[in-house]
Design a protein around this motif. Sequence first.
Motif, PDB file in Angstrom:
ATOM      1  N   ILE A 104       0.837  -1.207   0.000  1.00 45.17           N
ATOM      2  CA  ILE A 104       0.000   0.000   0.000  1.00 45.17           C
ATOM      3  C   ILE A 104       0.870   1.253   0.000  1.00 45.17           C
ATOM      4  O   ILE A 104       0.620   2.207  -0.751  1.00 45.17           O
ATOM      5  CB  ILE A 104      -0.932   0.003   1.225  1.00 45.17           C
ATOM      6  N   LEU A 105       1.903   1.260   0.844  1.00 44.49           N
ATOM      7  CA  LEU A 105       2.784   2.428   0.936  1.00 44.49           C
ATOM      8  C   LEU A 105       3.491   2.703  -0.389  1.00 44.49           C
ATOM      9  O   LEU A 105       3.501   3.842  -0.879  1.00 44.49           O
ATOM     10  CB  LEU A 105       3.816   2.207   2.044  1.00 44.49           C
ATOM     11  N   LEU A 106       4.081   1.673  -0.978  1.00 48.61           N
ATOM     12  CA  LEU A 106       4.824   1.846  -2.229  1.00 48.61           C
ATOM     13  C   LEU A 106       3.899   2.268  -3.369  1.00 48.61           C
ATOM     14  O   LEU A 106       4.241   3.160  -4.165  1.00 48.61           O
ATOM     15  CB  LEU A 106       5.545   0.550  -2.590  1.00 48.61           C
ATOM     16  N   LEU A 107       2.743   1.640  -3.455  1.00 50.44           N
ATOM     17  CA  LEU A 107       1.808   1.973  -4.527  1.00 50.44           C
ATOM     18  C   LEU A 107       1.272   3.398  -4.361  1.00 50.44           C
ATOM     19  O   LEU A 107       1.166   4.148  -5.345  1.00 50.44           O
ATOM     20  CB  LEU A 107       0.654   0.971  -4.533  1.00 50.44           C
ATOM     21  N   ALA A 108       0.952   3.797  -3.134  1.00 49.58           N
ATOM     22  CA  ALA A 108       0.447   5.154  -2.881  1.00 49.58           C
ATOM     23  C   ALA A 108       1.505   6.193  -3.232  1.00 49.58           C
ATOM     24  O   ALA A 108       1.205   7.226  -3.857  1.00 49.58           O
ATOM     25  CB  ALA A 108       0.025   5.290  -1.421  1.00 49.58           C
ATOM     26  N   PHE A 295      -2.523   6.284  16.003  1.00 52.30           N
ATOM     27  CA  PHE A 295      -2.208   6.506  14.596  1.00 52.30           C
ATOM     28  C   PHE A 295      -3.433   6.317  13.700  1.00 52.30           C
ATOM     29  O   PHE A 295      -3.537   6.945  12.658  1.00 52.30           O
ATOM     30  CB  PHE A 295      -1.065   5.588  14.166  1.00 52.30           C
ATOM     31  N   THR A 296      -4.339   5.456  14.119  1.00 54.56           N
ATOM     32  CA  THR A 296      -5.584   5.314  13.357  1.00 54.56           C
ATOM     33  C   THR A 296      -6.441   6.573  13.484  1.00 54.56           C
ATOM     34  O   THR A 296      -6.992   7.067  12.493  1.00 54.56           O
ATOM     35  CB  THR A 296      -6.380   4.090  13.840  1.00 54.56           C
ATOM     36  N   LEU A 297      -6.547   7.113  14.697  1.00 49.18           N
ATOM     37  CA  LEU A 297      -7.328   8.325  14.919  1.00 49.18           C
ATOM     38  C   LEU A 297      -6.750   9.518  14.164  1.00 49.18           C
ATOM     39  O   LEU A 297      -7.479  10.284  13.529  1.00 49.18           O
ATOM     40  CB  LEU A 297      -7.407   8.642  16.413  1.00 49.18           C
ATOM     41  N   GLY A 309       0.492   6.763   4.802  1.00 49.85           N
ATOM     42  CA  GLY A 309       1.908   6.857   5.154  1.00 49.85           C
ATOM     43  C   GLY A 309       2.265   6.082   6.401  1.00 49.85           C
ATOM     44  O   GLY A 309       3.388   5.593   6.551  1.00 49.85           O
ATOM     45  N   HIS A 310       1.310   5.959   7.303  1.00 48.26           N
ATOM     46  CA  HIS A 310       1.573   5.277   8.561  1.00 48.26           C
ATOM     47  C   HIS A 310       1.046   3.848   8.591  1.00 48.26           C
ATOM     48  O   HIS A 310       1.056   3.212   9.651  1.00 48.26           O
ATOM     49  CB  HIS A 310       0.968   6.071   9.725  1.00 48.26           C
ATOM     50  N   VAL A 311       0.576   3.344   7.462  1.00 47.00           N
ATOM     51  CA  VAL A 311       0.087   1.962   7.408  1.00 47.00           C
ATOM     52  C   VAL A 311       1.149   0.964   7.877  1.00 47.00           C
ATOM     53  O   VAL A 311       0.833   0.044   8.652  1.00 47.00           O
ATOM     54  CB  VAL A 311      -0.416   1.620   5.988  1.00 47.00           C
ATOM     55  N   ALA A 317       2.557  -2.436  14.687  1.00 50.14           N
ATOM     56  CA  ALA A 317       1.932  -2.414  16.009  1.00 50.14           C
ATOM     57  C   ALA A 317       0.881  -3.516  16.134  1.00 50.14           C
ATOM     58  O   ALA A 317       0.731  -4.123  17.199  1.00 50.14           O
ATOM     59  CB  ALA A 317       1.312  -1.046  16.272  1.00 50.14           C
ATOM     60  N   LEU A 318       0.142  -3.788  15.064  1.00 47.33           N
ATOM     61  CA  LEU A 318      -0.847  -4.859  15.083  1.00 47.33           C
ATOM     62  C   LEU A 318      -0.181  -6.221  15.267  1.00 47.33           C
ATOM     63  O   LEU A 318      -0.693  -7.081  15.995  1.00 47.33           O
ATOM     64  CB  LEU A 318      -1.661  -4.846  13.788  1.00 47.33           C
TER      65      LEU A 318
END
Length: 342
Positions: A104-108, A295-297, A309-311, A317-318
Amino acid sequence: MKCRLSLWLVLCLAPALFPQMAHAHVKWFVDDSHAFTEAGYFFDSLFAFILTGAFLFVAAASLLQRHARQNIRSYDFLYAPVSKLWMKNPSRYINTLLKFSLGILLLANLLQGHFIAPNFVRDGGSFEYALVQALLILLLIVDVSLFALALFVFSLSLFLLFPIASAIDYAPELIALSIALFFTSPRYAEGRLNMNFFGKQYRIQHRSLAVGIVQFGLGLQLIILTFHDKLLHPGYGLAFLHEYPVFNFPHYFGWHSFTNTHFVFGAGMAELCFGVLLVANIAPRIASLLIVIIFTLTGIVLGPEELLGHVPIIAMALVLLLTPLPGFAAPEAQLDSQLLPD
């Protein structure tokens, strides 16, 4: 019973003593911090209040972990993997979660014309940077272990190709992700690493090693960002709050003496506490839970750029929340059990 209740009360309330909206990469949202280059901290009673809250939070987490050494239920709460309840092979889910977040990060970044992050310094070569990210995405699809090796080399090269001040904000996180992906990839997930420490032989599951690397890498990255972007350079945080004053939420409760400078310091101390807990392996599940929530909030409030960016950070963390690194001192009744089952 009263002692345990007091411990939980302190642990729950201590984070509230400092701002919880900690932003790891405030530079993403700051166009110019030059107006705040002379900013500094002038300690007063509110700074002492924030420091006290941070100390109480870490102390409460340490006491809870100490209690877990003698209590199986507390130990399970802090360290037992949740994933074993619904997944037989945690390595597969860890690898999938980390791989998906990096994809997701690289594609975004590729679609938005960014390299690594929105604020990352780059002098020309836009096509080359886009090509590198496209090749990494292709490797991720073809073979995750090869992608992990390529990402590891790529992460190390950031220190050679870019200023250290830019690379240090991202390299530790990417290095930890690449190593974790390698050791949880289908080709190597079931292996064990034989190591000798002080004359004793240890056999460490690759999955356990990957979780440890994720935990240390995430903690180290948070500590670096705390000092680099907040405690040593509060101008970045002040510039962010100048553009997004809504985040200084104490003002909405009439606490106007809680200035933006206090908020930046509080956010920095929050991130520092989380980083220290992860690096020292002190109640990592609590730190991971707070990181996921915060970070979700902030991603919801600031929009897709912050969230995308923070995914990887949320994914790391998950992983630690669902499958934390086993504690070094388990209760006797659990010493013979396998905390990270195959």
